[in-house]
Scaffold this motif. Structure first.
Motif, short mmCIF file in Angstrom:
data_model
loop_
_atom_site.label_atom_id
_atom_site.label_comp_id
_atom_site.label_asym_id
_atom_site.label_seq_id
_atom_site.Cartn_x
_atom_site.Cartn_y
_atom_site.Cartn_z
N VAL A 24 0.81 -1.22 0.12
CA VAL A 24 0.00 -0.03 0.17
C VAL A 24 0.75 1.22 0.05
O VAL A 24 0.46 2.31 -0.69
CB VAL A 24 -0.92 -0.07 1.20
CG1 VAL A 24 -1.91 1.05 1.10
CG2 VAL A 24 -1.92 -1.42 1.30
N GLY A 25 1.84 1.34 0.86
CA GLY A 25 2.80 2.38 0.90
C GLY A 25 3.52 2.53 2.19
O GLY A 25 3.40 1.63 2.95
N THR A 26 4.74 3.43 2.03
CA THR A 26 5.48 3.66 3.46
C THR A 26 4.67 4.42 4.45
O THR A 26 3.78 5.11 3.86
CB THR A 26 6.79 4.21 2.86
OG1 THR A 26 6.47 5.35 2.30
CG2 THR A 26 7.52 3.35 1.94
N ALA A 27 4.83 4.32 5.28
CA ALA A 27 4.46 5.13 6.56
C ALA A 27 5.17 5.17 7.71
O ALA A 27 6.25 4.46 8.05
CB ALA A 27 3.20 4.02 7.10
N GLN A 28 4.58 5.89 8.78
CA GLN A 28 5.28 6.33 9.85
C GLN A 28 4.16 6.13 10.87
O GLN A 28 2.96 6.82 10.79
CB GLN A 28 5.66 7.70 10.10
CG GLN A 28 7.23 7.89 9.49
CD GLN A 28 7.87 9.28 9.54
OE1 GLN A 28 7.42 10.11 8.87
NE2 GLN A 28 8.23 9.41 10.76
N THR A 29 4.58 5.64 12.40
CA THR A 29 3.53 5.52 13.32
C THR A 29 3.33 7.03 13.87
O THR A 29 4.24 7.95 13.66
CB THR A 29 4.06 4.59 14.30
OG1 THR A 29 5.23 5.21 14.82
CG2 THR A 29 4.12 3.19 13.71
N GLN A 30 2.38 7.39 14.65
CA GLN A 30 2.16 8.33 15.62
C GLN A 30 3.61 8.08 16.43
O GLN A 30 4.30 6.93 16.70
CB GLN A 30 1.18 8.33 16.49
CG GLN A 30 -0.23 8.46 15.62
CD GLN A 30 -0.34 9.79 15.18
OE1 GLN A 30 0.50 10.69 15.39
NE2 GLN A 30 -1.17 9.98 14.07
N ALA A 31 4.06 9.27 17.28
CA ALA A 31 5.24 9.07 17.89
C ALA A 31 5.01 8.71 19.53
O ALA A 31 5.18 9.13 20.40
CB ALA A 31 6.01 10.49 18.23
N GLU A 32 4.55 7.35 19.24
CA GLU A 32 3.91 6.54 20.49
C GLU A 32 4.67 5.12 20.91
O GLU A 32 4.24 4.46 21.80
CB GLU A 32 2.47 6.24 20.57
CG GLU A 32 1.67 7.76 20.40
CD GLU A 32 0.19 7.72 20.11
OE1 GLU A 32 -0.06 6.23 19.81
OE2 GLU A 32 -0.50 8.68 20.09
N TYR A 33 5.80 4.89 20.17
CA TYR A 33 6.20 3.38 19.98
C TYR A 33 7.67 3.58 20.07
O TYR A 33 8.37 4.40 19.86
CB TYR A 33 5.79 2.81 18.93
CG TYR A 33 4.47 2.70 18.69
CD1 TYR A 33 3.42 1.92 19.43
CD2 TYR A 33 3.72 3.85 17.97
CE1 TYR A 33 2.00 2.23 19.45
CE2 TYR A 33 2.31 4.09 17.80
CZ TYR A 33 1.40 2.87 18.27
OH TYR A 33 0.23 2.98 18.12
#
Length: 121
Positions: free
Chosen positions: A28-37
């Motif tokens: 689907v695509g590259t992604a970034q998480t929310q800054a919670e991990y």
């Protein structure tokens, strides 16, 4: 059949050791998480953990894949969900995936003494 969006951040990504298990699925695509991990180096593979409560979270880089039931069953085996090594559960991503339901494999072991791997594997 029904498909699931999954965020992968380590050995399942394109060009990595276990990617063959995803190769027939839809990127689907590259992604970034929310800054919670946080991402830790367990051995030759990474472990993602929730860091929301500590306030020490980072935006982890990875890929989103659309996988079918058969592939999901294989991934659960690869990630040793049954034995309690990882748990598949929802993860919060940044735009453009922030309104979608996406899951990821969270490491359930102890990360004490493991090195922090920063925001990407």
């Amino acid at each position: 059949g029904k498909t699931v969006l999954i965020f992968v951040y380590g050995t399942l990504q394109r060009g990595r050791a276990l990617h063959k298990h995803l190769a027939s699925q839809s990127f689907v695509g590259t992604a970034q998480t929310q800054a919670e991990y946080r991402l830790y180096r367990i051995e030759w593979y990474p472990g993602l953990v929730d860091a929301k409560t500590s306030g020490q979270g980072l935006a982890i880089h990875g890929e989103v894949w659309d996988v079918d039931d058969a592939a999901l069953r294989v991934l659960d085996k690869v990630e040793e969900v049954d034995s309690g090594l990882y748990e598949r559960r929802p993860i919060r991503l940044q735009e453009p995936f922030d309104q979608l339901e996406v899951v990821a494999y969270f490491y359930l072991g102890d990360v004490e003494g493991c090195s922090d791997n920063g925001d990407r594997w």
